[in-house]
Design an enzyme around this catalytic site. Structure first.
Site, PDB file in Angstrom:
ATOM      1  N   LYS A 221       0.815  -1.215   0.000  1.00 24.49           N
ATOM      2  CA  LYS A 221       0.000   0.000   0.000  1.00 24.49           C
ATOM      3  C   LYS A 221       0.850   1.267   0.000  1.00 24.49           C
ATOM      4  O   LYS A 221       2.029   1.263   0.338  1.00 24.49           O
ATOM      5  CB  LYS A 221      -0.983  -0.030   1.173  1.00 24.49           C
ATOM      6  CG  LYS A 221      -2.071  -1.082   0.957  1.00 24.49           C
ATOM      7  CD  LYS A 221      -3.169  -1.037   1.992  1.00 24.49           C
ATOM      8  CE  LYS A 221      -4.263  -2.045   1.619  1.00 24.49           C
ATOM      9  NZ  LYS A 221      -5.336  -2.100   2.630  1.00 24.49           N
ATOM     10  N   ARG A 257      -3.386 -10.269   4.896  1.00 25.06           N
ATOM     11  CA  ARG A 257      -3.755 -10.319   3.481  1.00 25.06           C
ATOM     12  C   ARG A 257      -2.606  -9.742   2.672  1.00 25.06           C
ATOM     13  O   ARG A 257      -2.248  -8.580   2.840  1.00 25.06           O
ATOM     14  CB  ARG A 257      -5.046  -9.526   3.261  1.00 25.06           C
ATOM     15  CG  ARG A 257      -5.560  -9.491   1.824  1.00 25.06           C
ATOM     16  CD  ARG A 257      -6.827  -8.651   1.740  1.00 25.06           C
ATOM     17  NE  ARG A 257      -7.405  -8.654   0.410  1.00 25.06           N
ATOM     18  CZ  ARG A 257      -7.096  -7.795  -0.551  1.00 25.06           C
ATOM     19  NH1 ARG A 257      -6.173  -6.849  -0.328  1.00 25.06           N
ATOM     20  NH2 ARG A 257      -7.688  -7.869  -1.733  1.00 25.06           N
TER      21      ARG A 257
END
Length: 278
Positions: A221, A257
């Protein structure tokens, strides 16, 4: 020392959810696995790499992403889920906010619904989740993907995210979702600044203490780029992704995840071995 031992046991038991994006515009690997055959092959590679769960999605939720119609989303994900299910008996998650897509995905073989809107996208989302009887991940997102990174603000990010997710869990249970089916996800990067993301990671115990299993998702991210401006490409963020996955696991996340499954599984094994030797 007792607290450290407990977090170590949690880290050792953390499951790894591998990401399979069946989209042309994912922030990390958009278009790479857009075909049914390519996505199935990638899913099976992640299983071979050690994934405990596969998270299959047909609509990008990156900042600025445009929505996808329900029929198109089903067309993307249902054949992939059916193809993976024919070859693997493990947990398959559908990453969608639409109850109609979740229904089609479960019919194709999915057993978990990962919803970035925490079952708030449609009036019948919670009722459909109860009807399907699958596990449900309730994630916190401030705003919507198109606008969520436009100057997000909180008075107390940890308290607000905790209280929101507690409320969504209560709403899900009131609709008939079994408590043991519910997971919580703080939504790293979904309407949060770097400081918000770091605070939620450092205080992950605030979610863990609610008594639901926690999914932690920070892989590749942009918050990593905020710490390392040279990591302009998502694939440049492996080091940061591993650091955050390990920290999430250490602080109580029962699942992480990730895109890089093999590397994350290895990192978690090493972390567990060091902890066991302490």
């Amino acid at each position: 020392m007792a607290h450290e031992s407990q977090t170590a046991r949690t880290a050792a038991l953390s499951q790894v959810m591998g990401i399979v994006n069946v989209t042309p515009d994912s922030f990390s690997d958009g278009g790479r696995w857009a075909s049914t055959e390519g996505a199935i092959d990638q899913a099976m590679r992640l299983v071979a790499d050690g994934a405990d769960v596969l998270d299959i999605g047909g609509e990008s939720t990156r900042p600025g992403a445009e929505p996808v119609g329900e029929a198109e989303e089903i067309e993307r994900v249902a054949p992939v889920i059916a193809g993976v299910r024919a070859r693997w008996g493990g947990t398959i998650s559908i990453d969608t906010m639409k109850p109609g897509v979740a229904r089609a995905a479960v019919a194709a073989g999915a057993t978990m619904w990962n919803d970035v809107t925490a079952l708030s996208h449609a009036p019948d989302s919670a009722a459909v989740a109860a009807e399907l009887g699958c596990d449900v991940v309730l994630m916190h997102m401030k705003g919507e993907p198109r606008t969520m990174q436009a100057d997000p603000r909180y008075d107390d990010v940890v308290g607000e995210v905790r209280d929101y997710l507690r409320g969504r869990a209560e709403a899900a249970m009131a609709a008939g979702v079994a408590r043991e089916r519910i997971w919580l996800d703080p939504g790293i990067g979904f309407g949060k600044t770097l400081a918000h993301n770091m605070a939620l990671t450092a205080r992950l115990d605030a979610l863990v203490d609610l008594g639901f299993p926690v999914l932690y998702a920070a892989s590749r991210k942009r918050t990593i780029q905020a710490l390392d401006p040279t990591a302009t490409l998502a694939t440049d963020r492996l080091g940061g992704s591993l650091a955050l996955a390990l920290e999430g696991a250490r602080r109580g996340a029962q699942m992480v995840r990730v895109h890089d499954v093999r590397e994350t599984v290895q990192a978690l094994k090493v972390q567990a071995a060091v902890t066991a030797a302490d």
